[in-house]
Motif scaffolding. Structure first.
Motif, PDB file in Angstrom:
ATOM      1  N   UNK A 127     -23.283 -24.729 -51.794  1.00  0.00           N
ATOM      2  CA  UNK A 127     -22.252 -24.673 -50.722  1.00  0.00           C
ATOM      3  C   UNK A 127     -22.757 -25.460 -50.504  1.00  0.00           C
ATOM      4  N   UNK A 128     -22.109 -25.187 -48.666  1.00  0.00           N
ATOM      5  CA  UNK A 128     -21.683 -25.972 -47.765  1.00  0.00           C
ATOM      6  C   UNK A 128     -22.318 -25.350 -46.450  1.00  0.00           C
ATOM      7  N   UNK A 129     -22.538 -26.574 -45.385  1.00  0.00           N
ATOM      8  CA  UNK A 129     -23.373 -25.811 -44.401  1.00  0.00           C
ATOM      9  C   UNK A 129     -22.012 -24.700 -43.597  1.00  0.00           C
ATOM     10  N   UNK A 130     -21.220 -25.785 -43.189  1.00  0.00           N
ATOM     11  CA  UNK A 130     -19.848 -24.807 -43.063  1.00  0.00           C
ATOM     12  C   UNK A 130     -19.609 -23.783 -43.655  1.00  0.00           C
ATOM     13  N   UNK A 131     -19.773 -22.961 -44.980  1.00  0.00           N
ATOM     14  CA  UNK A 131     -19.198 -21.693 -45.930  1.00  0.00           C
ATOM     15  C   UNK A 131     -20.751 -21.014 -44.980  1.00  0.00           C
ATOM     16  N   UNK A 155     -33.613 -38.289 -43.827  1.00  0.00           N
ATOM     17  CA  UNK A 155     -33.925 -37.423 -42.321  1.00  0.00           C
ATOM     18  C   UNK A 155     -33.715 -36.608 -41.842  1.00  0.00           C
ATOM     19  N   UNK A 156     -31.574 -36.132 -42.070  1.00  0.00           N
ATOM     20  CA  UNK A 156     -31.600 -35.230 -41.716  1.00  0.00           C
ATOM     21  C   UNK A 156     -31.778 -33.594 -42.625  1.00  0.00           C
ATOM     22  N   UNK A 157     -32.087 -34.331 -43.993  1.00  0.00           N
ATOM     23  CA  UNK A 157     -32.046 -33.072 -44.984  1.00  0.00           C
ATOM     24  C   UNK A 157     -33.758 -32.688 -44.877  1.00  0.00           C
ATOM     25  N   UNK A 158     -34.710 -33.819 -44.284  1.00  0.00           N
ATOM     26  CA  UNK A 158     -35.965 -33.116 -44.304  1.00  0.00           C
ATOM     27  C   UNK A 158     -35.775 -31.927 -43.067  1.00  0.00           C
ATOM     28  N   UNK A 159     -35.623 -32.527 -41.651  1.00  0.00           N
ATOM     29  CA  UNK A 159     -35.489 -31.439 -40.533  1.00  0.00           C
ATOM     30  C   UNK A 159     -34.357 -29.944 -40.853  1.00  0.00           C
ATOM     31  N   UNK A 160     -33.470 -30.578 -41.502  1.00  0.00           N
ATOM     32  CA  UNK A 160     -32.884 -29.191 -42.404  1.00  0.00           C
ATOM     33  C   UNK A 160     -33.640 -28.188 -43.142  1.00  0.00           C
ATOM     34  N   UNK A 169     -27.564 -25.389 -37.997  1.00  0.00           N
ATOM     35  CA  UNK A 169     -26.951 -26.213 -39.268  1.00  0.00           C
ATOM     36  C   UNK A 169     -25.734 -26.528 -38.274  1.00  0.00           C
ATOM     37  N   UNK A 170     -24.664 -25.642 -37.335  1.00  0.00           N
ATOM     38  CA  UNK A 170     -23.771 -25.986 -36.276  1.00  0.00           C
ATOM     39  C   UNK A 170     -24.918 -27.767 -36.155  1.00  0.00           C
ATOM     40  N   UNK A 171     -26.065 -28.021 -35.632  1.00  0.00           N
ATOM     41  CA  UNK A 171     -26.131 -29.453 -35.216  1.00  0.00           C
ATOM     42  C   UNK A 171     -26.575 -30.735 -36.124  1.00  0.00           C
ATOM     43  N   UNK A 172     -27.028 -29.318 -37.689  1.00  0.00           N
ATOM     44  CA  UNK A 172     -26.669 -30.842 -38.988  1.00  0.00           C
ATOM     45  C   UNK A 172     -25.636 -30.910 -38.773  1.00  0.00           C
ATOM     46  N   UNK A 173     -24.770 -29.902 -38.569  1.00  0.00           N
ATOM     47  CA  UNK A 173     -22.902 -30.285 -39.625  1.00  0.00           C
ATOM     48  C   UNK A 173     -22.603 -31.200 -38.468  1.00  0.00           C
ATOM     49  N   UNK A 174     -22.991 -31.513 -37.213  1.00  0.00           N
ATOM     50  CA  UNK A 174     -22.920 -32.637 -36.483  1.00  0.00           C
ATOM     51  C   UNK A 174     -23.183 -33.643 -36.824  1.00  0.00           C
ATOM     52  N   UNK A 175     -24.688 -33.961 -36.762  1.00  0.00           N
ATOM     53  CA  UNK A 175     -25.186 -35.220 -37.201  1.00  0.00           C
ATOM     54  C   UNK A 175     -24.095 -35.788 -38.476  1.00  0.00           C
ATOM     55  N   UNK A 176     -23.933 -34.909 -38.964  1.00  0.00           N
ATOM     56  CA  UNK A 176     -23.800 -34.896 -40.794  1.00  0.00           C
ATOM     57  C   UNK A 176     -22.274 -36.359 -40.475  1.00  0.00           C
ATOM     58  N   UNK A 177     -21.373 -35.140 -39.497  1.00  0.00           N
ATOM     59  CA  UNK A 177     -20.052 -36.018 -39.131  1.00  0.00           C
ATOM     60  C   UNK A 177     -20.308 -37.351 -38.623  1.00  0.00           C
ATOM     61  N   UNK A 178     -21.088 -37.248 -37.909  1.00  0.00           N
ATOM     62  CA  UNK A 178     -21.119 -38.930 -36.936  1.00  0.00           C
ATOM     63  C   UNK A 178     -21.558 -39.348 -37.737  1.00  0.00           C
ATOM     64  N   UNK A 179     -22.570 -39.170 -38.654  1.00  0.00           N
ATOM     65  CA  UNK A 179     -23.426 -40.762 -39.802  1.00  0.00           C
ATOM     66  C   UNK A 179     -21.923 -40.569 -40.467  1.00  0.00           C
ATOM     67  N   UNK A 180     -21.216 -39.791 -40.370  1.00  0.00           N
ATOM     68  CA  UNK A 180     -19.911 -39.794 -41.344  1.00  0.00           C
ATOM     69  C   UNK A 180     -19.253 -40.892 -40.944  1.00  0.00           C
TER      70      UNK A 180
END
Length: 186
Positions: free
Chosen positions: A97-101, A1-6, A129-140
């Motif tokens: 690449x990564x979201x952070x980069x 879902x995060x990937x689709x949103x991004x 991108x920051x929201x996606x990164x925070x969602x990924x971190x929360x999911x992890x």
């Protein structure tokens, strides 16, 4: 879902950037229907990079964009290439690449003097991108669980209850062994 949103967000940013780019190009004051040479090369580089991205070749797209930036160094177009490179960095399908980069690249673009054509899109893309990164971190963090011997526990209370249960079973077994040793004839 995060990937689709991004992916949707990146698509929206690309469309917005293309709209901004086409309106900016129409006011360039070039002769009838012929864009200036750097603008034409810029459009060609963007189109070639987009084709590479569609084929899944993100490093090839980045190579095209960086080559253009080096060849057109000092022009407005070379400054704007940083936006496109950052855009492809935050694409969730980019495995190189990564979201952070990508966020760092967007920061560089936003802090570059003269980078203005895609500033609004870059700001929105950076926030996304920051929201996606925070969602990924929360999911992890949610998937990290405390592991017992052969059971995975969701929270500390469940782990304590399971350990107490194991202790009670071990004590019962110890009592049974003590009784057996005390009465060896059984």
């Amino acid at each position: 879902m995060i990937a689709r949103f991004a992916k949707r967000t990146i698509t929206i940013a690309l469309v917005a950037a293309a709209c901004t780019n086409s309106t900016a190009g129409s006011t360039a004051g070039s002769t009838a229907g012929t864009p200036p040479a750097p603008a034409a090369a810029y459009q060609n580089a963007i189109a070639a990079a987009a084709r590479r991205v569609e084929a899944g070749d993100y490093s090839g797209a980045d190579r095209i964009l960086s080559d253009f930036a080096l060849k057109a160094k000092g022009t407005d177009e070379s400054t704007e290439i940083a936006f496109w490179r950052a855009l492809y960095m935050v694409d969730p399908y980019n495995r190189n690449s990564s979201i952070s980069e990508g966020i760092r690249a967007l920061d560089i673009y936003l802090n570059t003097p003269g980078a203005s054509r895609y500033r609004q899109q870059a700001v929105v893309l950076r926030r996304t991108a920051q929201v996606v990164q925070s969602l990924r971190n929360a999911a992890q963090q949610q998937t990290m669980r405390v592991a017992g011997r052969d059971t995975v526990f969701v929270n500390r209370e469940e782990e304590i209850a399971a350990l107490r249960d194991q202790l009670a079973k071990a004590n019962a077994e110890l009592e049974r062994i003590k009784k057996r040793l005390a009465n060896p004839s059984r």
